[in-house]
Enzyme design. Structure first.
Site, PDB file in Angstrom:
ATOM      1  N   GLU A  27       0.839  -1.194   0.000  1.00  0.00           N
ATOM      2  CA  GLU A  27       0.000   0.000   0.000  1.00  0.00           C
ATOM      3  C   GLU A  27       0.880   1.252   0.000  1.00  0.00           C
ATOM      4  O   GLU A  27       2.033   1.209   0.464  1.00  0.00           O
ATOM      5  CB  GLU A  27      -0.879  -0.029   1.262  1.00  0.00           C
ATOM      6  CG  GLU A  27      -1.816   1.162   1.397  1.00  0.00           C
ATOM      7  CD  GLU A  27      -2.881   0.967   2.474  1.00  0.00           C
ATOM      8  OE1 GLU A  27      -2.781   0.011   3.268  1.00  0.00           O
ATOM      9  OE2 GLU A  27      -3.820   1.786   2.505  1.00  0.00           O
ATOM     10  N   ASN A 176     -12.309  -1.525  -0.672  1.00  0.00           N
ATOM     11  CA  ASN A 176     -11.543  -2.055   0.449  1.00  0.00           C
ATOM     12  C   ASN A 176     -12.227  -1.625   1.746  1.00  0.00           C
ATOM     13  O   ASN A 176     -12.513  -0.434   1.914  1.00  0.00           O
ATOM     14  CB  ASN A 176     -10.118  -1.492   0.434  1.00  0.00           C
ATOM     15  CG  ASN A 176      -9.367  -1.807   1.723  1.00  0.00           C
ATOM     16  OD1 ASN A 176      -8.907  -2.930   1.905  1.00  0.00           O
ATOM     17  ND2 ASN A 176      -9.257  -0.836   2.620  1.00  0.00           N
ATOM     18  N   GLU A 177     -12.469  -2.552   2.609  1.00  0.00           N
ATOM     19  CA  GLU A 177     -13.077  -2.252   3.910  1.00  0.00           C
ATOM     20  C   GLU A 177     -14.173  -1.195   3.751  1.00  0.00           C
ATOM     21  O   GLU A 177     -14.154  -0.159   4.422  1.00  0.00           O
ATOM     22  CB  GLU A 177     -12.006  -1.818   4.926  1.00  0.00           C
ATOM     23  CG  GLU A 177     -11.054  -2.948   5.264  1.00  0.00           C
ATOM     24  CD  GLU A 177     -10.121  -2.677   6.452  1.00  0.00           C
ATOM     25  OE1 GLU A 177     -10.126  -1.560   7.002  1.00  0.00           O
ATOM     26  OE2 GLU A 177      -9.387  -3.608   6.827  1.00  0.00           O
ATOM     27  N   TYR A 252      -6.213  -9.164  11.411  1.00  0.00           N
ATOM     28  CA  TYR A 252      -4.977  -8.750  12.087  1.00  0.00           C
ATOM     29  C   TYR A 252      -5.050  -9.224  13.529  1.00  0.00           C
ATOM     30  O   TYR A 252      -6.135  -9.300  14.106  1.00  0.00           O
ATOM     31  CB  TYR A 252      -4.855  -7.218  12.083  1.00  0.00           C
ATOM     32  CG  TYR A 252      -4.555  -6.636  10.715  1.00  0.00           C
ATOM     33  CD1 TYR A 252      -3.281  -6.730  10.167  1.00  0.00           C
ATOM     34  CD2 TYR A 252      -5.543  -5.984   9.980  1.00  0.00           C
ATOM     35  CE1 TYR A 252      -2.997  -6.180   8.915  1.00  0.00           C
ATOM     36  CE2 TYR A 252      -5.263  -5.438   8.729  1.00  0.00           C
ATOM     37  CZ  TYR A 252      -3.988  -5.542   8.202  1.00  0.00           C
ATOM     38  OH  TYR A 252      -3.696  -5.010   6.965  1.00  0.00           O
ATOM     39  N   GLU A 303      -5.788  -9.185   3.620  1.00  0.00           N
ATOM     40  CA  GLU A 303      -4.859  -8.536   4.559  1.00  0.00           C
ATOM     41  C   GLU A 303      -4.835  -9.426   5.793  1.00  0.00           C
ATOM     42  O   GLU A 303      -5.905  -9.750   6.337  1.00  0.00           O
ATOM     43  CB  GLU A 303      -5.333  -7.134   4.953  1.00  0.00           C
ATOM     44  CG  GLU A 303      -5.272  -6.148   3.809  1.00  0.00           C
ATOM     45  CD  GLU A 303      -5.679  -4.737   4.212  1.00  0.00           C
ATOM     46  OE1 GLU A 303      -5.500  -4.360   5.388  1.00  0.00           O
ATOM     47  OE2 GLU A 303      -6.191  -4.019   3.327  1.00  0.00           O
ATOM     48  N   GLN A 350       2.345  -6.028   5.345  1.00  0.00           N
ATOM     49  CA  GLN A 350       2.489  -5.593   3.971  1.00  0.00           C
ATOM     50  C   GLN A 350       3.914  -5.870   3.520  1.00  0.00           C
ATOM     51  O   GLN A 350       4.822  -5.860   4.345  1.00  0.00           O
ATOM     52  CB  GLN A 350       2.198  -4.116   3.854  1.00  0.00           C
ATOM     53  CG  GLN A 350       0.783  -3.730   4.227  1.00  0.00           C
ATOM     54  CD  GLN A 350       0.439  -2.291   3.779  1.00  0.00           C
ATOM     55  OE1 GLN A 350       1.191  -1.637   3.089  1.00  0.00           O
ATOM     56  NE2 GLN A 350      -0.717  -1.837   4.205  1.00  0.00           N
TER      57      GLN A 350
HETATM   58  O1  AHR Z   1      -2.804  -2.524   6.287  1.00  0.00           O
HETATM   59  C1  AHR Z   1      -3.124  -1.331   6.903  1.00  0.00           C
HETATM   60  C2  AHR Z   1      -4.611  -1.012   6.833  1.00  0.00           C
HETATM   61  O2  AHR Z   1      -5.332  -1.965   7.547  1.00  0.00           O
HETATM   62  C3  AHR Z   1      -5.230  -1.039   5.463  1.00  0.00           C
HETATM   63  O3  AHR Z   1      -5.045   0.141   4.769  1.00  0.00           O
HETATM   64  C4  AHR Z   1      -6.672  -1.261   5.763  1.00  0.00           C
HETATM   65  O4  AHR Z   1      -7.342  -1.939   4.736  1.00  0.00           O
HETATM   66  C5  AHR Z   1      -6.648  -2.050   7.051  1.00  0.00           C
HETATM   67  O5  AHR Z   1      -7.511  -1.529   7.996  1.00  0.00           O
END
Ligand code: AHR
Length: 501
Positions: A27, A176-177, A252, A303, A350
Site C-alpha cells: 500500500e 476495500n473495507e 490482524y 490482509e 504488507q
Molecule cells: O494494512 C493497513 C490497513 O489496515 C489497510 O489500509 C486497511 O485496509 C486495514 O484496515
C-alpha cells in the site's frame, strides 16, 4: 518420549493449494512503496530498489495486491500515469504521517510502475479499485487502460506511456473495507455499490484477451455483515449469475501486545488470536454458501498478519520483525492449507517495511525478516494437493478459557513427494513429534528436513546485522523400521519434512 503425533492421510485430499495463497499486499503507506520498493518520492532519485526487488523475485510471490488498503478508496489511478513531472501531488488522506514525514503522495509510483514491477518480480497483479470516493466509470476505465488491445483513447494512452501490449490484469478488487475507511457502508449499501461496479467492470471481461477477470468484493470479520452483503448482492436482477468470484476479509492480531514486553500468557494469547483465522474462514465460507448455492465463490484473506502497538500511523505502521510473528505466520499458512477447498488467495500485510512485512530496508540495505523464511520454507506446498492431517498434541489452557494447541501441522502431496510442515508454538519447551504417513513406509534416504529459529528466542528482532542468522538449517529426523519418523522441535520453531514417495 513423544509429545505429539501427526498422521498424514495421504489419500484424503482436500484440494489444490492455490499458489496465490502465498500472496502479498503493498500500500502507499509509510515506507512500503516509497523507500521500500521505489527509491524515493523525489523526482531526482527514481526507480525500483534492486535489493528489495531481488529478495521478492527470489521468493516467487504469486500475487501482489495494490495500491491499498484504505489508500485504494482515495486513489484516482489517472493521477499516477503519464510523464512523472505532470503527475499531481496529493495529500495521502488515510496515511498522513507525523510532522517529520511527508503526508503527501507524489504519484511517482503509479499503474505502469506497479505493473512493470510485478512483471520484474514475476508476480500476478491484483488491483484494488476505488469504490469509496470513485465511480464505476473510473474503475472500468482502469481496466480498459490496463487490458485493452484496441484503438481507444485509453489504450492509446497506455501505449504513449510506454506499454504496447495489454497487461492482462486478472484480479480486480472492488473496494476495500467499505464497512469502514472505504465509505462506512452498511452491507446492503455496499452490495448495491458492488453491483453497479461489477456491471461496468465485469462487462470489460472481453478486454482481457487470455483470461477472465476475477471480481473481488470486500467482506468483514463480523460475519452477519457478510451474510447480509451476500443476500443483497445475489438478489434480483442477477439471479444465480451474480458477478462475484471471491469475497475477502482482513484478520490482524497482536494489537494489544508489544513482543519485547510481553509475558508467556500474552505470547500464547497472540498465537491463539492468529489461529482464529480458521474460524473466520469457516464462517465467511458459510455466509457465502448459504446464498451462493449454484456457483463457487472463493474466500480471500487479502490482509492478514500481526499488528502490534508500535505500528501507528505516525511511524507508517512500522514494528519490529520477530521470530514470534514468523511463528504465527507459519500457523496461519497451515490453516490456509487445511482450507484449500475454499481459500483462493491471501495477502499478508504488507510486503516491505509495514506491519508484518517480509522485507525491511534502510537507506543502504534490504534484508529478509523471519516471516520471509517461513514463506520460503512453505513454498513447496504451493500448487500441491493438500491432504488431511490428524494432530494429537498437548495444549495449554489460557486465562481467557481458550486452548492453545502446542504443535501444529499441515501436509500436501505431489506426484513425487509428501511435504509436511510443523510448528512448535510452545515458546519454552521442546516437543518430540512422531510423524507417520498412511500407506507409506519411507526409508531413511527418502526423508529430509529443515528447521527455522532453532537457535533464536521468540522475541528476537531482526536487524540488518543479524538477518543472515534466520535462515533454515537441517532438521534431524530419525526413521523407524515401520516408517515412523521422529523429530524434536525446539521451542518456537517451524520445520518442514519432505518424504519421497
Ligand atoms: O494494512 C493497513 C490497513 O489496515 C489497510 O489500509 C486497511 O485496509 C486495514 O484496515
Amino acid at each position: 518420549m513423544t509429545d505429539a503425533r501427526v498422521t498424514v492421510h495421504t489419500e484424503a485430499t482436500i484440494d489444490r493449494i492455490a499458489p496465490e495463497v502465498h500472496g502479498h499486499f503493498a500500500e502507499h503507506l509509510g515506507r512500503c512503496i516509497y523507500g521500500g520498493i521505489w527509491h524515493s518520492d523525489s523526482s531526482d532519485e527514481e526507480g525500483f530498489r534492486e535489493d528489495t526487488l531481488e529478495l521478492l523475485a527470489d521468493l516467487e510471490l504469486p500475487v501482489l495486491r495494490w495500491p491499498g488498503g484504505c489508500f485504494a478508496d482515495d486513489y484516482h489511478w489517472e493521477d499516477g500515469v503519464g510523464p512523472q513531472e505532470d503527475r499531481p501531488r496529493r495529500r495521502n488522506l488515510f496515511w498522513a504521517q507525523g510532522p517529520e514525514e511527508t503526508p503527501e503522495e507524489s504519484n511517482a509510483f503509479g499503474t505502469d510502475e506497479f505493473l512493470e514491477y510485478c512483471e520484474r518480480i514475476g508476480t500476478e497483479p491484483y488491483l484494488a479499485a476505488n469504490v469509496g470516493s470513485g465511480d464505476p466509470q473510473e474503475a472500468a476505465n482502469w481496466v480498459e487502460y490496463c487490458n485493452y488491445e484496441g484503438d481507444t483513447e485509453l489504450a492509446d494512452r497506455r501505449r504513449e506511456n510506454g506499454r504496447e501490449d495489454s497487461y492482462g490484469v486478472k484480479y480486480w478488487g472492488l473496494g476495500n473495507e467499505n464497512w469502514g475507511c472505504g465509505g462506512r457502508m452498511t452491507p446492503e449499501q455496499y452490495a448495491r455499490e458492488y453491483r453497479r461496479y461489477a456491471t461496468y467492470v465485469g462487462t470489460m471481461d472481453n478486454l482481457l484477451v487470455e483470461e477472465d477477470l476475477e471480481l473481488i468484493a470486500c467482506g468483514f470479520e463480523g460475519h452477519e455483515w457478510n451474510r447480509r452483503f451476500m443476500e443483497e448482492v445475489a438478489g434480483a436482477p442477477w439471479g444465480t449469475e451474480f458477478p462475484l468470484d471471491h469475497l475477502t476479509l482482513h484478520h490482524y492480531y497482536g494489537q494489544g501486545m508489544t513482543v519485547s514486553e510481553a509475558d508467556d500468557e500474552q505470547y500464547d494469547r497472540f498465537l491463539a488470536d492468529a489461529l482464529e483465522t480458521e474460524d473466520h474462514i469457516e464462517r465467511i465460507a458459510a455466509a457465502i454458501n448459504a446464498v451462493a448455492t449454484t456457483r463457487d465463490i472463493g474466500v480471500i484473506i487479502d490482509e492478514w498478519g500481526s499488528w502490534h502497538p508500535e505500528a501507528t500511523a505516525d511511524n507508517g505502521l512500522e514494528q519490529p520483525g520477530t521470530v514470534l510473528d514468523a511463528l504465527s505466520a507459519a500457523s496461519v499458512l497451515d490453516i490456509f492449507n487445511d482450507h484449500s477447498d475454499v481459500v483462493t488467495m491471501t495477502n499478508i500485510a504488507q510486503t516491505v517495511n509495514v506491519l508484518q512485512c517480509l522485507v525491511e530496508t534502510d537507506e543502504d540495505d534490504a534484508w529478509a525478516r523471519p516471516t520471509y523464511h517461513v514463506f520460503d520454507l512453505y513454498a513447496p506446498h504451493k500448487g500441491n494437493e493438500a491432504v488431511q492431517t490428524s494432530v494429537s498434541t498437548p495444549s495449554r489452557e489460557l486465562e481467557d478459557d481458550r486452548e492453545l494447541p502446542l504443535v501444529g501441522s499441515s501436509a500436501s502431496v505431489d506426484a513425487d513427494e509428501a511435504y509436511v510442515t510443523l510448528t512448535n508454538l510452545d515458546c519454552h519447551s521442546s516437543q518430540t513429534v512422531e510423524l507417520s504417513l498412511e500407506g507409506t513406509e519411507p526409508a531413511e534416504e527418502d526423508v529430509s528436513g529443515e528447521i527455522l529459529f532453532a537457535d533464536q528466542e521468540p522475541d528476537l528482532e531482526v536487524t540488518a546485522d543479524n538477518a543472515a542468522e534466520f535462515g533454515a538449517e537441517q532438521l534431524a529426523v530419525s526413521v523407524d523400521t515401520d516408517g515412523t519418523l521422529t523429530t524434536e522441535l525446539p521451542p518456537s520453531t517451524v520445520a518442514a519434512v519432505s518424504i519421497d514417495q
